[in-house]
Write a protein that holds these residues in place. Structure first.
Motif, short mmCIF file in Angstrom:
data_model
loop_
_atom_site.label_atom_id
_atom_site.label_comp_id
_atom_site.label_asym_id
_atom_site.label_seq_id
_atom_site.Cartn_x
_atom_site.Cartn_y
_atom_site.Cartn_z
N SER A 57 0.83 -1.21 0.00
CA SER A 57 0.00 0.00 0.00
C SER A 57 0.87 1.25 0.00
O SER A 57 0.64 2.19 -0.77
CB SER A 57 -0.92 0.03 1.23
N GLU A 58 1.86 1.25 0.86
CA GLU A 58 2.74 2.42 0.96
C GLU A 58 3.55 2.59 -0.32
O GLU A 58 3.76 3.71 -0.77
CB GLU A 58 3.66 2.25 2.17
N TYR A 59 4.01 1.49 -0.90
CA TYR A 59 4.80 1.56 -2.14
C TYR A 59 3.95 2.19 -3.26
O TYR A 59 4.42 3.08 -3.97
CB TYR A 59 5.27 0.16 -2.54
N LEU A 60 2.72 1.73 -3.42
CA LEU A 60 1.85 2.27 -4.46
C LEU A 60 1.47 3.71 -4.17
O LEU A 60 1.36 4.53 -5.09
CB LEU A 60 0.61 1.39 -4.60
N HIS A 61 1.25 4.03 -2.90
CA HIS A 61 0.97 5.42 -2.53
C HIS A 61 2.13 6.33 -2.94
O HIS A 61 1.91 7.44 -3.44
CB HIS A 61 0.75 5.51 -1.01
N GLY A 62 3.34 5.84 -2.78
CA GLY A 62 4.51 6.61 -3.19
C GLY A 62 4.62 6.78 -4.70
O GLY A 62 5.41 7.61 -5.17
N ILE A 77 -3.47 -5.23 10.59
CA ILE A 77 -4.05 -3.90 10.35
C ILE A 77 -3.55 -2.90 11.37
O ILE A 77 -3.23 -1.75 11.04
CB ILE A 77 -5.59 -3.98 10.34
N ASP A 78 -3.45 -3.31 12.64
CA ASP A 78 -2.90 -2.41 13.67
C ASP A 78 -1.47 -2.00 13.31
O ASP A 78 -1.09 -0.82 13.44
CB ASP A 78 -2.92 -3.10 15.04
N ARG A 82 -0.15 1.86 12.34
CA ARG A 82 0.94 2.52 13.06
C ARG A 82 2.10 2.86 12.13
O ARG A 82 2.73 3.91 12.27
CB ARG A 82 1.43 1.63 14.21
N GLY A 83 2.39 1.98 11.19
CA GLY A 83 3.51 2.19 10.30
C GLY A 83 3.27 3.25 9.25
O GLY A 83 4.19 3.98 8.86
N TYR A 84 2.00 3.36 8.80
CA TYR A 84 1.67 4.30 7.72
C TYR A 84 0.39 5.05 8.09
O TYR A 84 -0.68 4.82 7.52
CB TYR A 84 1.49 3.56 6.39
N PRO A 85 0.49 5.96 9.06
CA PRO A 85 -0.73 6.60 9.59
C PRO A 85 -1.47 7.48 8.59
O PRO A 85 -2.64 7.79 8.81
CB PRO A 85 -0.18 7.43 10.77
N ALA A 86 -0.83 7.86 7.50
CA ALA A 86 -1.50 8.69 6.50
C ALA A 86 -2.41 7.87 5.58
O ALA A 86 -3.22 8.45 4.84
CB ALA A 86 -0.47 9.44 5.66
N LEU A 87 -2.30 6.55 5.63
CA LEU A 87 -3.07 5.69 4.75
C LEU A 87 -4.24 5.04 5.50
O LEU A 87 -4.24 4.98 6.72
CB LEU A 87 -2.18 4.60 4.15
N GLN A 88 -5.21 4.55 4.74
CA GLN A 88 -6.39 3.91 5.33
C GLN A 88 -6.24 2.40 5.30
O GLN A 88 -5.95 1.82 4.25
CB GLN A 88 -7.66 4.30 4.57
N PHE A 89 -6.47 1.76 6.46
CA PHE A 89 -6.43 0.30 6.56
C PHE A 89 -7.63 -0.17 7.38
O PHE A 89 -7.96 0.42 8.41
CB PHE A 89 -5.14 -0.16 7.24
N ASP A 90 -8.27 -1.25 6.92
CA ASP A 90 -9.45 -1.78 7.58
C ASP A 90 -9.40 -3.30 7.61
O ASP A 90 -8.86 -3.93 6.70
CB ASP A 90 -10.73 -1.35 6.85
#
Length: 205
Positions: A57-62, A77-78, A82-90
């Motif tokens: 998720s973070e790689y694609l966001h970048g 998910i937790d 914590r690792g990528y607080p700017a992204l949405q995880f559910d």
């Protein structure tokens, strides 16, 4: 069963695989290609289906995509939050996506269909097709083979879950039957600790 196993191994998994993509240039190029294709089609909204700790998720966001990650493991998910607080995880299942039809331009299932019994893959592919907008793209990755493997030790923990090795030809046929057109199919040899060839498919709704 899969959720319990990944809850148990989550922290060890993150430590062991934190930099995995840095050692796999072809994997990175395929994710780059997927991102470029989504953006070229005028889209940005992508689901990371079975996101684990969120590194894809973070790689694609970048690379310019707006990513949402789901996973059956609350612990994963937790860690992702914590690792990528700017992204949405559910917390969620690829068998029943809590997303509106046609709401995404891309779906990535990065080694997440490998825990789904093959007879249920048509349910998964129907869900992916449903949430994609017309012209939307799907990227799958999985281990090549034709067998179920019982896993009882993983990432330093005792676990109990199944991994299904899959045929690229059969997966392509299933995608076609579920309304997708396969545009890219790549198989590479094992590298590092991998035991099986690895397959990657990009298909369009």
């Amino acid at each position: 069963m899969t959720r319990t196993a990944y809850d148990a191994v989550a922290h060890s998994y993150v430590e062991l695989l934190r930099d995995e993509l840095s050692h796999k240039p072809l994997d990175r190029r395929l994710l780059d290609t997927f991102a470029d294709m989504v953006i070229a089609g005028g889209g940005t909204r992508v689901l990371d289906a079975g996101c684990g700790p969120g590194r894809v998720s973070e790689y694609l966001h970048g690379h310019g995509l707006t990513t949402v990650g789901i996973d059956v493991s609350p612990t994963m998910i937790d860690i992702a939050r914590r690792g990528y607080p700017a992204l949405q995880f559910d917390v969620g299942s690829i068998l029943d996506l809590n997303l509106a039809g046609g709401s995404l331009e891309g779906v990535v299932a990065w080694y997440s269909i490998i825990h789904t019994p093959p007879k249920l893959l048509t349910v998964v592919f129907t869900e992916f097709w449903r949430v994609l907008a017309p012209g939307g793209l799907l990227l799958l990755s999985f281990q090549v083979g034709d067998e179920r493997v019982r896993i009882e030790q993983a990432y330093g923990h005792a676990v109990a879950y199944d991994v299904y090795r899959l045929s690229p030809e059969e997966i392509s046929d299933q995608l076609s039957k579920n309304g997708f057109q396969v545009e890219v199919r790549v198989v590479r040899a094992p590298t590092g600790s991998e035991l099986q060839p690895q397959a990657y498919i990009i298909a369009r709704k």
